[in-house]
Design a protein around this motif. Structure first.
Motif, PDB file in Angstrom:
ATOM      1  N   ASP A 115       1.935  -2.456   6.625  1.00  0.00           N
ATOM      2  CA  ASP A 115       1.483  -3.382   7.660  1.00  0.00           C
ATOM      3  C   ASP A 115       2.235  -4.712   7.592  1.00  0.00           C
ATOM      4  O   ASP A 115       3.106  -4.903   6.756  1.00  0.00           O
ATOM      5  CB  ASP A 115      -0.026  -3.613   7.515  1.00  0.00           C
ATOM      6  CG  ASP A 115      -0.828  -2.329   7.665  1.00  0.00           C
ATOM      7  OD1 ASP A 115      -0.476  -1.531   8.559  1.00  0.00           O
ATOM      8  OD2 ASP A 115      -1.772  -2.125   6.890  1.00  0.00           O
ATOM      9  N   ARG A 142       7.171   0.218  10.778  1.00  0.00           N
ATOM     10  CA  ARG A 142       6.582   0.338   9.448  1.00  0.00           C
ATOM     11  C   ARG A 142       7.237  -0.675   8.518  1.00  0.00           C
ATOM     12  O   ARG A 142       8.460  -0.776   8.427  1.00  0.00           O
ATOM     13  CB  ARG A 142       6.800   1.754   8.907  1.00  0.00           C
ATOM     14  CG  ARG A 142       6.140   2.000   7.557  1.00  0.00           C
ATOM     15  CD  ARG A 142       6.516   3.352   6.979  1.00  0.00           C
ATOM     16  NE  ARG A 142       7.898   3.408   6.513  1.00  0.00           N
ATOM     17  CZ  ARG A 142       8.417   4.424   5.822  1.00  0.00           C
ATOM     18  NH1 ARG A 142       7.668   5.481   5.558  1.00  0.00           N
ATOM     19  NH2 ARG A 142       9.672   4.407   5.423  1.00  0.00           N
ATOM     20  N   ASP A 194       0.546   3.856  -1.520  1.00  0.00           N
ATOM     21  CA  ASP A 194      -0.202   5.106  -1.606  1.00  0.00           C
ATOM     22  C   ASP A 194      -0.543   5.667  -0.233  1.00  0.00           C
ATOM     23  O   ASP A 194      -0.942   6.831  -0.116  1.00  0.00           O
ATOM     24  CB  ASP A 194      -1.514   4.879  -2.365  1.00  0.00           C
ATOM     25  CG  ASP A 194      -2.425   3.892  -1.641  1.00  0.00           C
ATOM     26  OD1 ASP A 194      -2.000   2.731  -1.452  1.00  0.00           O
ATOM     27  OD2 ASP A 194      -3.553   4.266  -1.243  1.00  0.00           O
ATOM     28  N   PHE A 195      -0.392   4.866   0.833  1.00  0.00           N
ATOM     29  CA  PHE A 195      -0.827   5.285   2.167  1.00  0.00           C
ATOM     30  C   PHE A 195      -0.021   6.490   2.664  1.00  0.00           C
ATOM     31  O   PHE A 195       1.159   6.649   2.315  1.00  0.00           O
ATOM     32  CB  PHE A 195      -0.686   4.137   3.161  1.00  0.00           C
ATOM     33  CG  PHE A 195      -1.841   3.159   3.149  1.00  0.00           C
ATOM     34  CD1 PHE A 195      -2.738   3.104   2.103  1.00  0.00           C
ATOM     35  CD2 PHE A 195      -2.020   2.273   4.207  1.00  0.00           C
ATOM     36  CE1 PHE A 195      -3.797   2.210   2.089  1.00  0.00           C
ATOM     37  CE2 PHE A 195      -3.071   1.367   4.211  1.00  0.00           C
ATOM     38  CZ  PHE A 195      -3.965   1.335   3.157  1.00  0.00           C
ATOM     39  N   ASP A 230       1.451   6.892   5.282  1.00  0.00           N
ATOM     40  CA  ASP A 230       2.649   6.447   6.007  1.00  0.00           C
ATOM     41  C   ASP A 230       3.923   6.696   5.201  1.00  0.00           C
ATOM     42  O   ASP A 230       5.012   6.796   5.774  1.00  0.00           O
ATOM     43  CB  ASP A 230       2.560   4.944   6.308  1.00  0.00           C
ATOM     44  CG  ASP A 230       1.285   4.559   7.026  1.00  0.00           C
ATOM     45  OD1 ASP A 230       1.357   4.123   8.179  1.00  0.00           O
ATOM     46  OD2 ASP A 230       0.200   4.703   6.425  1.00  0.00           O
ATOM     47  N   ARG A 261      -9.261   6.827  -1.951  1.00  0.00           N
ATOM     48  CA  ARG A 261      -7.837   6.660  -2.156  1.00  0.00           C
ATOM     49  C   ARG A 261      -7.493   6.230  -3.579  1.00  0.00           C
ATOM     50  O   ARG A 261      -6.319   6.193  -3.950  1.00  0.00           O
ATOM     51  CB  ARG A 261      -7.269   5.642  -1.167  1.00  0.00           C
ATOM     52  CG  ARG A 261      -7.321   6.089   0.294  1.00  0.00           C
ATOM     53  CD  ARG A 261      -6.069   5.619   1.050  1.00  0.00           C
ATOM     54  NE  ARG A 261      -4.853   6.143   0.460  1.00  0.00           N
ATOM     55  CZ  ARG A 261      -4.388   7.378   0.649  1.00  0.00           C
ATOM     56  NH1 ARG A 261      -5.018   8.228   1.433  1.00  0.00           N
ATOM     57  NH2 ARG A 261      -3.266   7.767   0.064  1.00  0.00           N
ATOM     58  N   THR A 280      -8.096   0.470  -1.660  1.00  0.00           N
ATOM     59  CA  THR A 280      -8.766   0.101  -0.412  1.00  0.00           C
ATOM     60  C   THR A 280     -10.095   0.818  -0.227  1.00  0.00           C
ATOM     61  O   THR A 280     -11.069   0.226   0.235  1.00  0.00           O
ATOM     62  CB  THR A 280      -7.871   0.415   0.799  1.00  0.00           C
ATOM     63  OG1 THR A 280      -7.438   1.786   0.712  1.00  0.00           O
ATOM     64  CG2 THR A 280      -6.674  -0.519   0.847  1.00  0.00           C
ATOM     65  N   HIS A 314       0.842  -1.204   0.000  1.00  0.00           N
ATOM     66  CA  HIS A 314       0.000   0.000   0.000  1.00  0.00           C
ATOM     67  C   HIS A 314       0.875   1.251   0.000  1.00  0.00           C
ATOM     68  O   HIS A 314       0.857   2.050   0.948  1.00  0.00           O
ATOM     69  CB  HIS A 314      -0.922  -0.014   1.212  1.00  0.00           C
ATOM     70  CG  HIS A 314      -1.880  -1.171   1.216  1.00  0.00           C
ATOM     71  ND1 HIS A 314      -3.011  -1.198   0.428  1.00  0.00           N
ATOM     72  CD2 HIS A 314      -1.862  -2.343   1.898  1.00  0.00           C
ATOM     73  CE1 HIS A 314      -3.667  -2.337   0.641  1.00  0.00           C
ATOM     74  NE2 HIS A 314      -2.992  -3.051   1.520  1.00  0.00           N
TER      75      HIS A 314
END
Length: 254
Positions: free
Chosen positions: A204, A214, A10-11, A13, A42, A38, A8
């Protein structure tokens, strides 16, 4: 060459150092990245990443965010797939058995996405937590022509075989790096060479010894080494096999 078949990136984070994350991954031999959607809000960030030569993307509605999804989002998903022919799969979608209070809504949203994927002959990327048998039963009923990926598989050899027989492959990530994951290790050892891909689920699902940190795509290299040890194969063979499977499943031109 390694492919992170589920991350992910694109998050938020990664907003502070996204390019550095790509560079660290490439330093470990990770050359390509699959980024799933998700939530509808997004998708623009996911599609923007898909403009990169080293990224392919999927679009879907994740069960963890079920409270955010509306039926209009399913209509928007069909439109987004039709207007973005480069999208390689529907997902991340699926069932999360930890949240029984939302099962009805999860199944409604999941089933709709399966039908969307079937109509377009696209693979699906499935989030399946504490629901392997129920999800396998539904996939058997629908007979999806393009198969898909059971992301973050953590089940038994018997459950693995059910998914393989349905034309799906299994995503292997951080869970396999834990010594206590004996059942998963048996499943991983039982897989055919073309039955799995490697992934991180970044940010995750951190690897053993890195709980609370992370996760990053560079860690696919460590997942590869652990899978090779479990399967009693060389890391080079695991890398080659998993990359070939990701290319075939998502029809990647890399």
């Amino acid at each position: 060459m390694l492919i992170d078949a589920h991350c992910h990136l694109d998050f938020p984070d990664f907003d502070a150092d996204r390019e550095a994350v790509f560079e660290r991954a490439k330093a470990e031999g990770v050359r390509h990245f699959l980024v799933p959607g998700t939530t509808r809000k997004r998708w623009p960030e996911v599609l923007a990443l898909g403009e990169r030569d080293d990224v392919d993307v999927c679009l879907g509605l994740h069960p963890y965010f079920i409270d955010e999804h509306r039926d209009a989002d399913l209509e928007a998903l069909e439109e987004a797939l039709d207007t973005n022919p480069g999208v390689v799969a529907v997902g991340e979608c699926g069932i999360d058995g930890r949240f029984e209070e939302s099962w009805d809504a999860q199944w409604h949203t999941f089933d709709a996405q399966l039908r969307i994927a079937k109509a377009r002959q696209l693979p699906v990327v499935i989030h399946c937590v504490q629901a392997n048998d129920k999800v396998a039963k539904r996939l058997r009923q629908l007979e999806l022509p393009a198969g898909g990926l059971i992301h973050a598989f953590a089940g038994s050899p018997e459950q693995a075989r059910k998914f393989l027989d349905l034309g799906f492959v299994l995503g292997l990530g951080g869970a396999v790096t834990f010594d206590r994951a004996k059942r998963l290790h048996r499943a991983v050892k039982s897989l055919p060479d073309d039955g799995y891909v490697l992934e991180t689920d970044s940010p995750d699902m951190p690897l053993a010894g890195h709980q609370g940190e992370r996760n990053e795509s560079a860690n696919v290299a460590q997942v590869c080494r652990v899978v090779a040890e479990v399967r009693e194969q060389s890391p080079e063979q695991v890398a080659a096999d998993s990359t070939a499977t990701a290319r075939r499943l998502f029809q990647l031109l890399v």
